[in-house]
Design an enzyme around this catalytic site. Sequence first.
Site, PDB file in Angstrom:
ATOM      1  N   ASP A 135       0.874  -1.288  -0.076  1.00 15.68           N
ATOM      2  CA  ASP A 135      -0.055  -0.101  -0.171  1.00 15.68           C
ATOM      3  C   ASP A 135       0.922   1.305   0.140  1.00 15.68           C
ATOM      4  O   ASP A 135       2.285   1.026   0.176  1.00 15.68           O
ATOM      5  CB  ASP A 135      -0.974   0.054   1.154  1.00 15.68           C
ATOM      6  CG  ASP A 135      -0.207  -0.072   2.759  1.00 15.68           C
ATOM      7  OD1 ASP A 135       1.038  -0.621   2.713  1.00 15.68           O
ATOM      8  OD2 ASP A 135      -0.563   0.724   3.464  1.00 15.68           O
ATOM      9  N   GLU A 201       0.197  -1.126   5.875  1.00 12.50           N
ATOM     10  CA  GLU A 201       1.129  -0.663   6.606  1.00 12.50           C
ATOM     11  C   GLU A 201       1.110   1.004   6.560  1.00 12.50           C
ATOM     12  O   GLU A 201       1.320   1.504   7.948  1.00 12.50           O
ATOM     13  CB  GLU A 201       2.698  -0.834   5.887  1.00 12.50           C
ATOM     14  CG  GLU A 201       3.804  -0.526   7.050  1.00 12.50           C
ATOM     15  CD  GLU A 201       4.295   0.763   6.854  1.00 12.50           C
ATOM     16  OE1 GLU A 201       5.215   0.963   7.780  1.00 12.50           O
ATOM     17  OE2 GLU A 201       4.050   1.450   6.246  1.00 12.50           O
TER      18      GLU A 201
HETATM   19  C1  LIG Z   1       9.315   3.896   7.441  1.00 11.61           C
HETATM   20  C2  LIG Z   1       8.203   3.455   6.385  1.00 11.61           C
HETATM   21  N1  LIG Z   1       8.416   3.379   5.203  1.00 11.61           N
HETATM   22  C3  LIG Z   1       6.874   4.175   6.715  1.00 11.61           C
HETATM   23  O1  LIG Z   1       6.609   5.197   6.026  1.00 11.61           O
HETATM   24  N2  LIG Z   1       6.161   3.916   7.882  1.00 11.61           N
HETATM   25  C4  LIG Z   1       4.875   4.942   8.091  1.00 11.61           C
HETATM   26  C5  LIG Z   1       3.995   4.090   9.051  1.00 11.61           C
HETATM   27  C6  LIG Z   1       2.800   4.496   9.339  1.00 11.61           C
HETATM   28  C7  LIG Z   1       2.427   4.676  10.567  1.00 11.61           C
HETATM   29  N3  LIG Z   1       1.121   5.515  10.356  1.00 11.61           N
HETATM   30  C8  LIG Z   1       0.855   5.902   9.177  1.00 11.61           C
HETATM   31  N4  LIG Z   1       1.910   5.347   8.466  1.00 11.61           N
HETATM   32  C9  LIG Z   1       5.527   6.036   8.969  1.00 11.61           C
HETATM   33  O2  LIG Z   1       6.451   6.152   9.443  1.00 11.61           O
HETATM   34  O3  LIG Z   1       4.589   7.259   8.887  1.00 11.61           O
HETATM   35 ZN   LIG Z   2       5.555   4.977   4.283  1.00  9.55          ZN
HETATM   36 ZN   LIG Z   3       7.174   2.160   4.114  1.00 10.14          ZN
END
Ligand SMILES: C[C@H](N)C(=O)N[C@@H](Cc1c[nH]cn1)C(=O)O
Ligand SMILES: [Zn+2]
Ligand SMILES: [Zn+2]
Length: 510
Positions: A135, A201
Amino acid sequence: MLSFLSSCSPKQQRKAATKPTTAPSPLITPKLDPNMSAFDKIFEYVDANEKYYIDRLAEVVAIPSVSAEAARRPDVVRMGEWLVKELKALGATVNVHHPGKQTIEGQQLDLPPIVLGTYGTDPAKKTICVYGHYDVQPAAREDGWDTDPWTLVEDAKGRLIGRGSTDDKGPVISWLWVIAAHQKLGLDMPVNLKMCFEGMEESGSEGLDEFIIAEAKGDFFKDVDAVCISDSYWLGTKKPCLTYGLRGVSYFMVEVSGPGKDLHSGVFGGIVHEPMSDLFAVFSKLVSADGKILIPGIYDDVAPVTDAEDKMYGTLDFSLNDIHEAVDSKVTIHKTEKEALMARWRYPSLSIHGIEGAFSSPGSKTVIPAKVIGKFSIRSVPNMEPAKISELVKTFVNAEFKKIGSKNTLSIDCGHAGKAWVADTNHYNYVAAEKAVERVFKVKPDFIREGGSIPVTLTFQDALQTNVLLLPMGRSDDGAHSTGEKIDKENYIGGIKLLAAYLHEIALVA
Ligand SMILES: C[C@H](N)C(=O)N[C@@H](Cc1c[nH]cn1)C(=O)O
Ligand SMILES: [Zn+2]
Ligand SMILES: [Zn+2]
């Protein structure tokens, strides 16, 4: 497949759009000296097929798999199905777990499938579980993209621009190209692979933790020796890194409502309590302009700085200019590299993301919105507990709202939360990755932490009782979550080699 844009601005004319409307460029199997090492064969093969890999990246970027938007849910599912089809074509055993339902935007939706691929079950080999997400964050041209976010565009500098190119579609599909390269070259895979790809995610990984915990001793996960995740970024733009820490995240929604409908500000302004003004009053108390969270107690559990950590900052190849380049501006708060890295990695931060229900179109509509939902998140660090964060935040927000004396109603909810993670780098997983970086990039990687969050990382570590490695492909200036997200061609192609080399090094060092 790669066509040049015509009849557009000079800026765009320098760019080539890779549209997935026709078959991808054919795969090439170069003539290789049979005495070459497996590493060299793979590296030459990957270089020869650069065009194919870019075409396939264009294909997946064109699927707008935004987990946060109800209307895009069919696209998220389509992206999951794309992976299932590709994995099956590679001969992997594929299972799909449906984690249940979710309500967003008032609609009950099926959560996207967790795609589980098994490639190889040789008991003599190590079993590596690779995780990634298919996603992506929302994206719209109006947000400020120069190009259509769902059309991969290669610019004159070799940047492959499109939503998901670096976060996380590029890295996810690279695992498939590693398997395919071995097949085409007639090389034995050095490890057994367990592939776990989720479609939620970016929206709290709903359903995934429960699945991993329940299945930790089940068929899919039981033999896993180590986990590798490629979903983070180098610290700068030049030197590869291995990532051993992430911050956690607690995401809050604050709803303020009162009037039964949107109102004319000339008729009702000054005589009703306005939800938006109330929200602003409360939000203005959350964080100072220099990034300090103003919620009492929030820093109480933050782990103290150790001597070793203190010295480590000076060893990293990093300058404030790396941040300036990544944000396209010099609006950094801190004066030194060390302070900036500490703020990113080992202290919590609070960011305000947006307001649902607020008037946001161009023009000057004189409306008083009847209901607004303000959104903010706290990035948490080791020793901070989501339950305590939530308690502190809710108590503070409710108290600040009470002080205003408004007759409107405020409610606050923690949408999703995940804890911070720090790994033990004295493990063959990191040794193998370090050697792989040296093989591909001819340099030792920096060992870094990351300010972002991948909540499932800690779940893998705890539930599977195994080491987890973050092996980034992209650079600090990739603009993940931002407008113009990209992955450099060099990083994408180098990243495919890196993932392959890592698996071979695992077989050599473990
Ligand atoms: C580090 C990873 N690629 C990422 O972008 N994670 C997101 C996960 C997240 C948590 N809530 C919404 N998205 C982030 O760190 O924002
Ligand atoms: Zn991300
Ligand atoms: Zn990510």
